[in-house]
Design an enzyme around this catalytic site. Structure first.
Site, PDB file in Angstrom:
ATOM      1  N   HIS A 221       0.836  -1.115  -0.193  1.00  0.00           N
ATOM      2  CA  HIS A 221       0.242  -0.095   0.161  1.00  0.00           C
ATOM      3  C   HIS A 221       1.131   1.408   0.086  1.00  0.00           C
ATOM      4  O   HIS A 221       0.059   2.116  -0.771  1.00  0.00           O
ATOM      5  CB  HIS A 221      -0.796  -0.580   1.214  1.00  0.00           C
ATOM      6  N   ARG A 364     -14.841  -9.721 -14.801  1.00  0.00           N
ATOM      7  CA  ARG A 364     -14.449 -11.549 -14.668  1.00  0.00           C
ATOM      8  C   ARG A 364     -14.769 -11.576 -13.198  1.00  0.00           C
ATOM      9  O   ARG A 364     -14.766 -10.968 -12.311  1.00  0.00           O
ATOM     10  CB  ARG A 364     -12.595 -11.369 -14.997  1.00  0.00           C
ATOM     11  N   GLU A 463      -6.820 -19.706 -20.372  1.00  0.00           N
ATOM     12  CA  GLU A 463      -5.878 -19.767 -19.288  1.00  0.00           C
ATOM     13  C   GLU A 463      -5.423 -20.968 -19.753  1.00  0.00           C
ATOM     14  O   GLU A 463      -4.323 -21.408 -19.292  1.00  0.00           O
ATOM     15  CB  GLU A 463      -6.761 -18.943 -18.351  1.00  0.00           C
ATOM     16  N   ASN A 486      -0.296 -14.557 -18.573  1.00  0.00           N
ATOM     17  CA  ASN A 486       0.143 -15.153 -17.697  1.00  0.00           C
ATOM     18  C   ASN A 486      -0.191 -16.892 -16.471  1.00  0.00           C
ATOM     19  O   ASN A 486       0.679 -17.549 -17.416  1.00  0.00           O
ATOM     20  CB  ASN A 486      -0.439 -13.672 -16.737  1.00  0.00           C
ATOM     21  N   ASP A 487      -1.679 -16.823 -17.503  1.00  0.00           N
ATOM     22  CA  ASP A 487      -1.582 -18.272 -16.930  1.00  0.00           C
ATOM     23  C   ASP A 487      -1.391 -19.501 -18.781  1.00  0.00           C
ATOM     24  O   ASP A 487      -1.114 -20.409 -17.765  1.00  0.00           O
ATOM     25  CB  ASP A 487      -2.916 -18.536 -16.561  1.00  0.00           C
ATOM     26  N   ARG A 497       4.249 -19.780 -12.948  1.00  0.00           N
ATOM     27  CA  ARG A 497       4.585 -18.588 -12.134  1.00  0.00           C
ATOM     28  C   ARG A 497       4.913 -17.154 -11.493  1.00  0.00           C
ATOM     29  O   ARG A 497       5.396 -16.640 -11.916  1.00  0.00           O
ATOM     30  CB  ARG A 497       2.857 -18.294 -13.524  1.00  0.00           C
ATOM     31  N   CYS A 534      -5.077 -10.224 -22.645  1.00  0.00           N
ATOM     32  CA  CYS A 534      -5.127  -9.221 -21.882  1.00  0.00           C
ATOM     33  C   CYS A 534      -4.036  -9.498 -20.392  1.00  0.00           C
ATOM     34  O   CYS A 534      -3.886  -8.929 -19.310  1.00  0.00           O
ATOM     35  CB  CYS A 534      -6.998  -9.187 -20.725  1.00  0.00           C
TER      36      CYS A 534
HETATM   37  C1  PEP Z   1      -4.027 -14.294 -16.743  1.00  0.00           C
HETATM   38  O1  PEP Z   1      -4.217 -14.909 -16.383  1.00  0.00           O
HETATM   39  O2  PEP Z   1      -2.923 -13.462 -18.240  1.00  0.00           O
HETATM   40  C2  PEP Z   1      -4.813 -13.290 -16.687  1.00  0.00           C
HETATM   41  C3  PEP Z   1      -5.022 -12.008 -17.137  1.00  0.00           C
HETATM   42  O3  PEP Z   1      -5.415 -13.239 -15.436  1.00  0.00           O
HETATM   43  P1  PEP Z   1      -4.172 -13.430 -14.309  1.00  0.00           P
HETATM   44  O4  PEP Z   1      -3.315 -12.802 -14.197  1.00  0.00           O
HETATM   45  O5  PEP Z   1      -5.779 -12.161 -12.754  1.00  0.00           O
HETATM   46  O6  PEP Z   1      -4.421 -15.048 -13.507  1.00  0.00           O
HETATM   47 MG    MG Z   2      -5.400 -15.954 -15.000  1.00  0.00          MG
END
Ligand code: PEP
Ligand code: MG
Length: 624
Positions: A221, A364, A463, A486-487, A497, A534
């Site tokens: 924060h 989401r 994902e 990301n996933d 990750r 995204c």
């Molecule tokens: C992803 O997995 O790319 C994603 C956008 O979801 P998060 O990073 O919230 O798991």
């Molecule tokens: Mg994800």
């Protein structure tokens, strides 16, 4: 195996147009220490080394059993006083910085009211027979270490909030002055071991030009507040409080993550130039706000924002984002110590949607489990949580959790353009099962005469490899797709990750990832559904040309990345992007792909200047 990944610092330096990288060739500093950029910018000032994060000395003594009641009364009085202090602080911050920064102190108030804290303190006074100061210190340390041991950085960094609160209570119990907020009389850089949110909130940002912290975290924060105050901050600066003396003259380079102590005149001159370059780039990028994200050969790209808090949505709106491409609602749940009610959720989602109205918000559904635990909803331990009960699987196992959320989103859909995005689906069964829940929530709203959009769009995050392979079929189930790289990267490359041990294997430029992305856009394009990306990959301007070449026409990125990505879009021709993608798809190794990208970047950099976009732009898409 992937080649060495660039560090966050390297990536930041590269993203800043290579200005900082150029500096490293010029400057040979005599006294320089490295840290990690947490709030960007360049600052100069006189060092003020302070003890903002140091331990208090806490009186410890054993008490008689009969004194426990008195000690607990003192605790209750301290709680009430701390709550009043926090409410005052919240009001002050609300006036100085604005709504979301002030909410940080609401989180402290929730921690203060947490029955777990009362329970821990009273148990110690009553059964261990220690005075209330000792009981508070131990209870706070126990709570903080629960957070500190969670791997996900968001939770780890909540430990600082718990300790901040502990200091406040102990100061009240000791009748000591509250943790001092440094009030420098000249332009200064604060150097401290730990930065507390309550201290950061009160900093005079005219006098405090920069912050250097030995500990800290990207999502702490105190860091969020520093960003909102626009104060450059470096974290993880080793032994800063020993290596820097009060009175030293400092340059904080919040682009490349360096601190120069009493720099030589040649370094000062170089920073005069760097600051001028940085200012010019910032001004040039600001000039892009009103301009469309259109390639040089006229292809429009949708540039949405990833948001978690309503402040992100406000930032997205001020940057003229094409709506919210990903609203991570887990932050709504994490900011509380209990499940937010349907009404609380409705109001929070409405605030976010109001910021970007009339543009769309892709909401989401709650995506917890795996590396995102919810402290007040403990899940049974699993040997492989990322492969366990998370995302949509978890929502289906606990419909009571998702029903209020769906009701809130559907009610909002009556007045705002919102859509529902399903996290972590693995196939048609998941999607059909959630759609059945959505239909039953619609039926219950309709039976009570509540309005909603009966055709609210429903999308799926891609994902998991199974969802990616099935994307063509899933097109019959949903209206749109959002690719969560990301996933997807972690599951495709079987690389956690969050693990630093296998970080070199976690590589978005892996040929398998790029082949997968190309096949996703081709399959979805052929079926006329919309597809967006995204994951973090979308926000890296070094990848923009490649992603466009791979077929993406819609990207959703963090607000702070939006203008750099727009600049990249506007520098590119689709022809060159497609050529690059074709070339990259022929590569066998990550290194070959990186080489191709580097050559393409150099070509672009040689021909393009941001200024050209701002002055005399001829692309005509109207901006609202
Ligand atoms: C992803 O997995 O790319 C994603 C956008 O979801 P998060 O990073 O919230 O798991
Ligand atoms: Mg994800």
């Amino acid at each position: 195996m992937g080649s060495t990944r660039p560090t966050v610092r390297e990536q930041t330096a590269r993203r800043r147009g290579g200005v900082a990288a150029k500096m490293s060739q010029i400057i040979q500093p005599s006294a320089m220490i490295l840290g990690e950029v947490a709030s960007p910018g360049v600052a100069r000032g006189v060092a003020l080394v302070c003890a903002c994060g140091e331990q208090l000395s806490v009186p410890r003594r054993m008490i008689e059993e009969s004194d426990a009641g008195h000690e607990l009364e003192r605790f209750e009085t301290a709680i009430a006083e701390a709550e009043q202090e926090l409410l005052d602080l919240q009001r002050e911050v609300q006036q100085r910085v604005g709504g979301d920064a002030a909410k940080i102190f609401q989180a402290h108030i929730s921690l203060l009211r947490d029955p777990a804290l009362r329970h821990e303190v009273s148990t110690r006074c009553l059964t261990e027979h220690v005075n209330v100061e000792a009981a508070v210190e131990d209870a706070i340390e126990k709570l903080a270490s629960v957070f500190a041991h969670i791997e996900a950085p968001y939770f780890r960094e909540r430990a600082a909030d718990v300790r901040d609160l502990g200091k406040r209570l102990l100061n009240i119990l000791n009748q000591a002055a509250p943790a001092g907020t440094p009030a420098p009389s000249q332009e200064s850089v604060i150097v401290t071991s730990e930065l507390l949110p309550s201290v950061t909130a009160r900093l005079d940002h005219q006098a405090v030009r920069g912050l250097i912290v030995e500990q800290g975290g990207q999502t702490a924060h105190a860091t969020i507040l520093a960003r909102e105050l626009g104060i450059p901050l470096l974290i993880h600066v080793p032994q800063a409080t020993q290596r820097i003396q009060s009175g030293d003259r400092l340059i904080v380079d919040g682009l490349s993550g360096r601190v120069f102590i009493n720099p030589a005149p040649s370094i000062l001159r170089e920073y005069d130039r760097l600051e001028a370059d940085f200012e010019a780039r910032r001004t040039a990028l600001e000039g892009l706000v009103a301009l469309p994200a259109v390639t040089r050969d006229g292809v429009e790209i949708k540039l949405g924002a990833n948001v978690g808090k309503s402040a992100d949505a406000a930032a997205a709106a001020s940057l003229n984002a094409d709506g919210v491409g990903l609203y991570r609602t887990e932050f709504v749940f994490l900011a509380q110590d209990h499940f937010p009610s349907e009404e609380e959720q409705y109001r929070l989602y409405r605030t976010t949607a109001n910021h970007v109205q009339p543009r769309e918000v892709v909401i989401r559904l709650l995506d917890i489990g795996g590396d995102k635990p919810l402290p007040y909803f403990p899940l049974p331990l699993e040997p492989n949580p990322s492969l366990g009960l998370r995302g949509t699987r978890l929502l289906l196992a606990h419909p009571e959790m998702v029903t209020p959320q769906l009701r809130a989103i559907l009610r909002l859909s009556a007045t705002h353009p919102v859509s529902i995005l399903l996290p972590m689906v693995s196939g048609a069964e998941d999607v059909r099962a959630v759609k059945a829940v959505i239909e039953s929530v619609k039926a219950s709203l309709a039976s009570k005469g509540e309005s909603f959009n009966p055709r609210i769009p429903i999308g799926a995050m891609i994902e998991t490899p199974s969802a990616a392979i099935l994307i063509g079929r899933l097109g019959q189930e949903v209206d749109f797709f959002s690719i969560g790289t990301n996933d997807l990267v972690q599951y495709l490359l079987t690389t956690d990750r969050t693990s630093s041990k296998v970080a070199s294997y976690y590589e978005p430029l892996h040929p398998a990832v790029l082949q997968m992305l190309a096949s996703l856009t081709t399959t979805v394009g052929a079926r006329g559904k919309s597809i967006s990306i995204c994951g973090e990959m979308a926000g890296n301007p070094a990848y923009t040309q490649l992603l466009l070449g791979l077929g993406f026409r819609s990207l959703s990125v963090r607000p702070g990345e939006l203008l750099e990505v727009k600049n990249a879009v506007r520098s590119i021709t689709m022809q060159a992007a497609q050529n690059l993608a074709q070339q990259v798809l022929q590569c066998d190794t990550i290194q070959e792909i990186k080489d191709c990208l580097q050559i393409a970047q150099q070509r672009l950099a040689a021909t393009i200047a941001v200024e050209r976009d701002v002055e005399g732009d001829s692309r005509t898409k109207a901006s609202p």
